[in-house]
Design a protein around this motif. Structure first.
Motif, PDB file in Angstrom:
ATOM      1  N   GLY A  22      44.707  30.303  61.879  1.00 42.60           N
ATOM      2  CA  GLY A  22      44.528  29.438  60.757  1.00 42.60           C
ATOM      3  C   GLY A  22      43.246  30.047  59.887  1.00 42.60           C
ATOM      4  N   ILE A  23      42.947  31.167  59.963  1.00 42.46           N
ATOM      5  CA  ILE A  23      41.743  31.712  59.223  1.00 42.46           C
ATOM      6  C   ILE A  23      42.175  32.563  58.244  1.00 42.46           C
ATOM      7  N   ILE A  24      41.851  32.251  56.988  1.00 44.16           N
ATOM      8  CA  ILE A  24      42.124  33.044  55.884  1.00 44.16           C
ATOM      9  C   ILE A  24      41.093  34.221  55.853  1.00 44.16           C
ATOM     10  N   PRO A  25      41.243  35.457  55.688  1.00 50.02           N
ATOM     11  CA  PRO A  25      40.303  36.469  55.495  1.00 50.02           C
ATOM     12  C   PRO A  25      39.805  36.239  53.999  1.00 50.02           C
ATOM     13  N   ARG A  26      38.451  36.448  54.029  1.00 52.30           N
ATOM     14  CA  ARG A  26      37.666  36.446  52.780  1.00 52.30           C
ATOM     15  C   ARG A  26      37.883  37.780  51.861  1.00 52.30           C
ATOM     16  N   GLY A  27      38.090  38.688  52.344  1.00 46.88           N
ATOM     17  CA  GLY A  27      38.447  39.997  51.571  1.00 46.88           C
ATOM     18  C   GLY A  27      39.794  40.206  51.602  1.00 46.88           C
ATOM     19  N   LEU A  28      40.474  40.294  50.306  1.00 47.62           N
ATOM     20  CA  LEU A  28      41.805  40.492  50.031  1.00 47.62           C
ATOM     21  C   LEU A  28      42.262  41.740  49.675  1.00 47.62           C
ATOM     22  N   SER A  29      43.321  42.111  49.996  1.00 47.89           N
ATOM     23  CA  SER A  29      43.716  43.185  49.330  1.00 47.89           C
ATOM     24  C   SER A  29      44.396  42.939  48.000  1.00 47.89           C
ATOM     25  N   LEU A  30      44.702  43.992  47.019  1.00 55.03           N
ATOM     26  CA  LEU A  30      45.374  43.816  45.668  1.00 55.03           C
ATOM     27  C   LEU A  30      46.629  42.717  45.970  1.00 55.03           C
ATOM     28  N   ASP A  31      47.386  43.118  46.751  1.00 51.82           N
ATOM     29  CA  ASP A  31      48.737  42.417  47.208  1.00 51.82           C
ATOM     30  C   ASP A  31      48.264  40.847  47.396  1.00 51.82           C
ATOM     31  N   GLU A  32      47.406  40.807  48.310  1.00 45.90           N
ATOM     32  CA  GLU A  32      47.058  39.450  48.903  1.00 45.90           C
ATOM     33  C   GLU A  32      46.265  38.655  47.855  1.00 45.90           C
ATOM     34  N   ALA A  33      45.343  39.408  46.988  1.00 41.42           N
ATOM     35  CA  ALA A  33      44.704  38.807  45.775  1.00 41.42           C
ATOM     36  C   ALA A  33      45.528  37.928  44.906  1.00 41.42           C
ATOM     37  N   ALA A  34      46.561  38.903  44.461  1.00 41.29           N
ATOM     38  CA  ALA A  34      47.480  38.539  43.481  1.00 41.29           C
ATOM     39  C   ALA A  34      48.370  37.409  43.991  1.00 41.29           C
ATOM     40  N   ALA A  35      48.853  37.456  45.140  1.00 39.51           N
ATOM     41  CA  ALA A  35      49.704  36.169  45.624  1.00 39.51           C
ATOM     42  C   ALA A  35      48.691  35.047  45.715  1.00 39.51           C
ATOM     43  N   TYR A  36      47.289  35.140  45.916  1.00 41.29           N
ATOM     44  CA  TYR A  36      46.542  34.067  46.205  1.00 41.29           C
ATOM     45  C   TYR A  36      46.644  33.036  44.784  1.00 41.29           C
ATOM     46  N   VAL A  37      46.606  33.871  43.875  1.00 30.12           N
ATOM     47  CA  VAL A  37      46.629  33.304  42.559  1.00 30.12           C
ATOM     48  C   VAL A  37      47.812  33.164  41.814  1.00 30.12           C
ATOM     49  N   ASN A  38      48.727  33.472  42.555  1.00 31.17           N
ATOM     50  CA  ASN A  38      50.047  33.331  42.114  1.00 31.17           C
ATOM     51  C   ASN A  38      50.751  34.360  40.860  1.00 31.17           C
ATOM     52  N   LEU A  39      50.265  35.481  41.002  1.00 32.03           N
ATOM     53  CA  LEU A  39      50.661  36.459  40.249  1.00 32.03           C
ATOM     54  C   LEU A  39      51.188  37.685  40.754  1.00 32.03           C
ATOM     55  N   SER A  40      51.895  38.541  40.286  1.00 30.50           N
ATOM     56  CA  SER A  40      52.307  39.750  40.577  1.00 30.50           C
ATOM     57  C   SER A  40      50.981  40.660  40.345  1.00 30.50           C
ATOM     58  N   PRO A  41      51.030  41.760  41.290  1.00 31.38           N
ATOM     59  CA  PRO A  41      49.850  42.734  41.188  1.00 31.38           C
ATOM     60  C   PRO A  41      49.488  43.116  39.867  1.00 31.38           C
ATOM     61  N   LYS A  42      50.624  43.575  39.233  1.00 29.32           N
ATOM     62  CA  LYS A  42      50.390  44.175  37.750  1.00 29.32           C
ATOM     63  C   LYS A  42      49.652  43.120  36.944  1.00 29.32           C
ATOM     64  N   SER A  43      50.252  41.989  36.934  1.00 31.90           N
ATOM     65  CA  SER A  43      49.589  40.775  36.105  1.00 31.90           C
ATOM     66  C   SER A  43      48.311  40.338  36.373  1.00 31.90           C
ATOM     67  N   PHE A  44      48.197  40.474  37.697  1.00 29.98           N
ATOM     68  CA  PHE A  44      46.580  40.279  38.492  1.00 29.98           C
ATOM     69  C   PHE A  44      45.626  41.249  37.773  1.00 29.98           C
ATOM     70  N   LEU A  45      46.116  42.460  38.004  1.00 33.77           N
ATOM     71  CA  LEU A  45      45.064  43.582  37.326  1.00 33.77           C
ATOM     72  C   LEU A  45      44.978  43.422  35.866  1.00 33.77           C
ATOM     73  N   ALA A  46      45.918  42.974  35.118  1.00 36.45           N
ATOM     74  CA  ALA A  46      45.766  42.805  33.676  1.00 36.45           C
ATOM     75  C   ALA A  46      44.890  41.724  33.387  1.00 36.45           C
ATOM     76  N   GLU A  47      44.803  40.518  34.416  1.00 36.74           N
ATOM     77  CA  GLU A  47      43.923  39.421  34.132  1.00 36.74           C
ATOM     78  C   GLU A  47      42.595  39.786  34.493  1.00 36.74           C
ATOM     79  N   VAL A  48      42.317  40.708  35.619  1.00 34.62           N
ATOM     80  CA  VAL A  48      41.052  41.217  35.967  1.00 34.62           C
ATOM     81  C   VAL A  48      40.536  42.261  34.809  1.00 34.62           C
TER      82      VAL A  48
END
Length: 106
Positions: A22-48
């Motif tokens: 039940g532990i969510i890692p604090r450091g997230l990869s690109l795919d994980e970070a994008a999924a975490y905020v409900n975006l595709s990796p490409k859309s997430f990077l555009a938002e970054v």
């Protein structure tokens, strides 16, 4: 098995063990970070790039890592739960706070 395959396998098992506990890692990869905020990796990077989400943490050149808590703060700001004042001081959205207090079960 190659060195890279061993690293991928052990990383996967460690992530699986954390998830099972039940532990969510604090450091997230690109795919994980994008999924975490409900975006595709490409859309997430555009938002970054647009400054709506934080940049990756300084890390090894071949890995991009995002801080989950920084993503939470960005989502709070985007949703209006947290407003920003000058010099990085955050203030709560009073209406959202009042509603949460009103709906709280004590």
């Amino acid at each position: 098995m190659t060195q890279a395959a061993l690293k991928r396998r052990s990383k996967g098992s460690a992530r699986e063990k954390l998830a099972a506990a039940g532990i969510i890692p604090r450091g997230l990869s690109l795919d994980e970070a994008a999924a975490y905020v409900n975006l595709s990796p490409k859309s997430f990077l555009a938002e970054v790039d647009a400054g709506r989400y934080p940049a990756a943490l300084p890390h090894k050149a071949d890995r991009l890592i995002w801080d989950r808590r920084a993503l939470d703060r960005a989502l709070d700001r985007i949703s209006g739960l947290i407003g920003e004042m000058s010099e990085g001081v955050h203030i709560s959205n009073a209406a959202a706070m009042d509603e949460a207090i009103e709906n709280a079960v004590i």
